[in-house]
Design a protein around this motif. Structure first.
Motif, PDB file in Angstrom:
ATOM      1  N   LYS A   1     -12.331  -8.320  -4.190  1.00  0.00           N
ATOM      2  CA  LYS A   1     -13.017  -9.115  -5.169  1.00  0.00           C
ATOM      3  C   LYS A   1     -12.283  -8.933  -6.572  1.00  0.00           C
ATOM      4  N   PHE A   2     -11.836  -7.680  -7.002  1.00  0.00           N
ATOM      5  CA  PHE A   2     -11.024  -7.269  -7.926  1.00  0.00           C
ATOM      6  C   PHE A   2      -9.784  -7.885  -8.128  1.00  0.00           C
ATOM      7  N   LEU A   3      -8.903  -7.706  -7.092  1.00  0.00           N
ATOM      8  CA  LEU A   3      -7.584  -8.265  -6.979  1.00  0.00           C
ATOM      9  C   LEU A   3      -7.776  -9.542  -6.984  1.00  0.00           C
ATOM     10  N   PHE A   4      -8.697 -10.169  -6.645  1.00  0.00           N
ATOM     11  CA  PHE A   4      -8.812 -11.813  -6.744  1.00  0.00           C
ATOM     12  C   PHE A   4      -8.924 -12.592  -7.793  1.00  0.00           C
ATOM     13  N   LEU A   5      -9.351 -11.527  -8.763  1.00  0.00           N
ATOM     14  CA  LEU A   5      -9.459 -12.060 -10.157  1.00  0.00           C
ATOM     15  C   LEU A   5      -8.330 -12.425 -10.741  1.00  0.00           C
ATOM     16  N   PHE A   6      -7.138 -12.005 -10.237  1.00  0.00           N
ATOM     17  CA  PHE A   6      -5.877 -12.057 -11.131  1.00  0.00           C
ATOM     18  C   PHE A   6      -4.890 -13.160 -10.260  1.00  0.00           C
ATOM     19  N   ASP A   7      -3.857 -13.463 -10.720  1.00  0.00           N
ATOM     20  CA  ASP A   7      -2.871 -14.382 -10.289  1.00  0.00           C
ATOM     21  C   ASP A   7      -2.223 -13.754  -9.026  1.00  0.00           C
ATOM     22  N   PRO A   8      -2.264 -14.266  -7.960  1.00  0.00           N
ATOM     23  CA  PRO A   8      -1.831 -13.821  -6.648  1.00  0.00           C
ATOM     24  C   PRO A   8      -0.323 -13.222  -6.693  1.00  0.00           C
ATOM     25  N   GLU A   9       0.646 -13.463  -7.280  1.00  0.00           N
ATOM     26  CA  GLU A   9       2.165 -13.174  -7.300  1.00  0.00           C
ATOM     27  C   GLU A   9       1.918 -11.849  -8.394  1.00  0.00           C
ATOM     28  N   LYS A  10       1.214 -11.937  -9.458  1.00  0.00           N
ATOM     29  CA  LYS A  10       1.250 -10.589 -10.376  1.00  0.00           C
ATOM     30  C   LYS A  10       0.485  -9.614  -9.524  1.00  0.00           C
TER      31      LYS A  10
END
Ligand SMILES: Cc1cc2nc3c(=O)[nH]c(=O)nc-3n(C[C@H](O)[C@H](O)[C@H](O)COP(=O)(O)O)c2cc1C
Length: 347
Positions: free
Chosen positions: A8-17
């Motif tokens: 949930k947390f990781l998916f808040l950010f741009d996938p490549e970054k």
């Protein structure tokens, strides 16, 4: 459950970054011996019954990491903490290249899928060879090779593959010719019989040490094209087939048409690829009378998906999108299920 919150947390950010951030974090943890031990203990299963000997190479378990996650071979040690039986690095090209402009990696959560048009971004052969020279490789390593974007003529394309093969085979347990990425123009044409025969002929002549050489094929090909590939694989004594790369198809997605249109070109991985990929595995296994080892890649997001690939005829499995959506627990869960289903003998 634990991964659910992390995701949930990781998916808040741009996938490549977030990919690079994840790599940075696990690299850091890998350097702290007791943390490394804890992670390994949580995710690795050591059991001789999981071992597979395929094309003369020992795999500690049949679940591997697919190409594209660690394109530059920087993360082999850290990724081994998650219980993979093997890791495939690459795709590596002779010259370094940046790939397509960003953004070029997109999540489709409703479909448990990704769209990518990375375009073989990698540091190039020389830098990666220097890195591999200094590394102790802790598990079975596949190296996936391709051509540079700027290489257009047929003879130059062949020379790109030969250059990569010559420089990289000393570090590889097996080498994969990627002839199926949809993000490099002209690459998939190499799957056509005439071109494939020429390419494999050249490489096998160079392959004096008989390093297992595999080809990775696309899911978007006809039965006739698969028949041709099978006959070429048999004729040129190719060790196996990786089925499959990502698909260019946009059929049957749950994500809205507008969103898909706004993303644009790229290959889809994950759940929407599963059926297509499995059909190809089943077809190759049947047609070749189970004589060609198949590494299944495409849409393994659960234990059931993994067992279905084995039932269809796969000898080994590779995961990419499932690792993103389900986390590292998926590898352990699949290995456990394989032990339960095939307790004394491997698939
Ligand atoms: C971001 C991304 C980059 C990839 N890069 C490569 C690559 O460089 N070479 C390659 O052979 N496959 C590449 N792939 C394809 C994967 O190796 C795999 O075959 C495909 O994603 C299907 O498996 P999956 O459904 O488990 O993701 C890439 C896939 C993704 C999502």
């Amino acid at each position: 459950m634990y991964y659910y919150f992390i995701k949930k947390f990781l998916f808040l950010f741009d996938p490549e970054k977030i990919h690079y951030f994840f790599c940075y974090v696990i690299n850091f943890f890998y350097k702290i011996p007791f943390v490394k031990k804890i992670i390994c203990k949580a995710y690795c299963i050591k059991d001789k019954r999981l071992q597979r000997k395929v094309f003369g190479i020992t795999f500690h378990n049949p679940v591997g990491l697919a190409a594209g996650f660690d394109k530059n071979g920087q993360m082999i040690g850290p990724l081994s903490m998650f219980g993979f039986g093997f890791i495939e690095i690459g795709t590596i090209t002779p010259l370094p290249q940046n790939g397509h402009p960003q953004p070029r990696l997109f999540r489709l959560p409703k479909d448990q899928a990704l769209i990518n048009r990375m375009g073989f971004n990698n540091q190039g052969l020389n830098k990666i060879v220097e890195r591999l020279k200094k590394k102790k490789i802790p598990l079975t390593l596949g190296i996936n090779i391709g051509k540079n974007k700027s290489t257009i003529e047929k003879k130059d394309i062949i020379s790109d593959y030969i250059t990569c093969f010559d420089a990289l085979y000393p570090y590889a347990h097996y080498v994969v010719l990627n002839i199926s990425s949809p993000n490099t123009q002209g690459l998939r044409k190499l799957q056509q019989k005439e071109d494939l025969l020429i390419l494999l002929d050249y490489i096998q002549k160079k392959n004096q040490k008989n390093i297992p050489l595999l080809i990775k094929i696309a899911p978007d090909i006809t039965k006739e094209a698969i028949d041709d590939i099978i006959s070429v694989v048999q004729e040129k004594k190719i060790a196996g087939i990786i089925a499959t790369n990502t698909t260019t198809s946009r059929v049957g997605l749950k994500t809205s048409v507008q969103k898909i249109k706004s993303i644009g070109d790229g290959g889809i991985s994950g759940l929407p690829l599963k059926e297509k990929s499995t059909k190809i595995i089943r077809y190759i296994a049947k047609k070749s009378n189970h004589t060609i080892p198949i590494i299944a890649s495409g849409g393994i997001l659960s234990v059931a998906d993994a067992l279905e690939k084995i039932e269809a005829g796969a000898t080994l499995l590779q995961i990419y999108t499932g690792f993103i959506y389900q986390g590292p627990g998926l590898i352990k869960a699949i290995n456990k299920a394989i032990l339960e289903k095939y307790p004394s003998k491997g698939p």
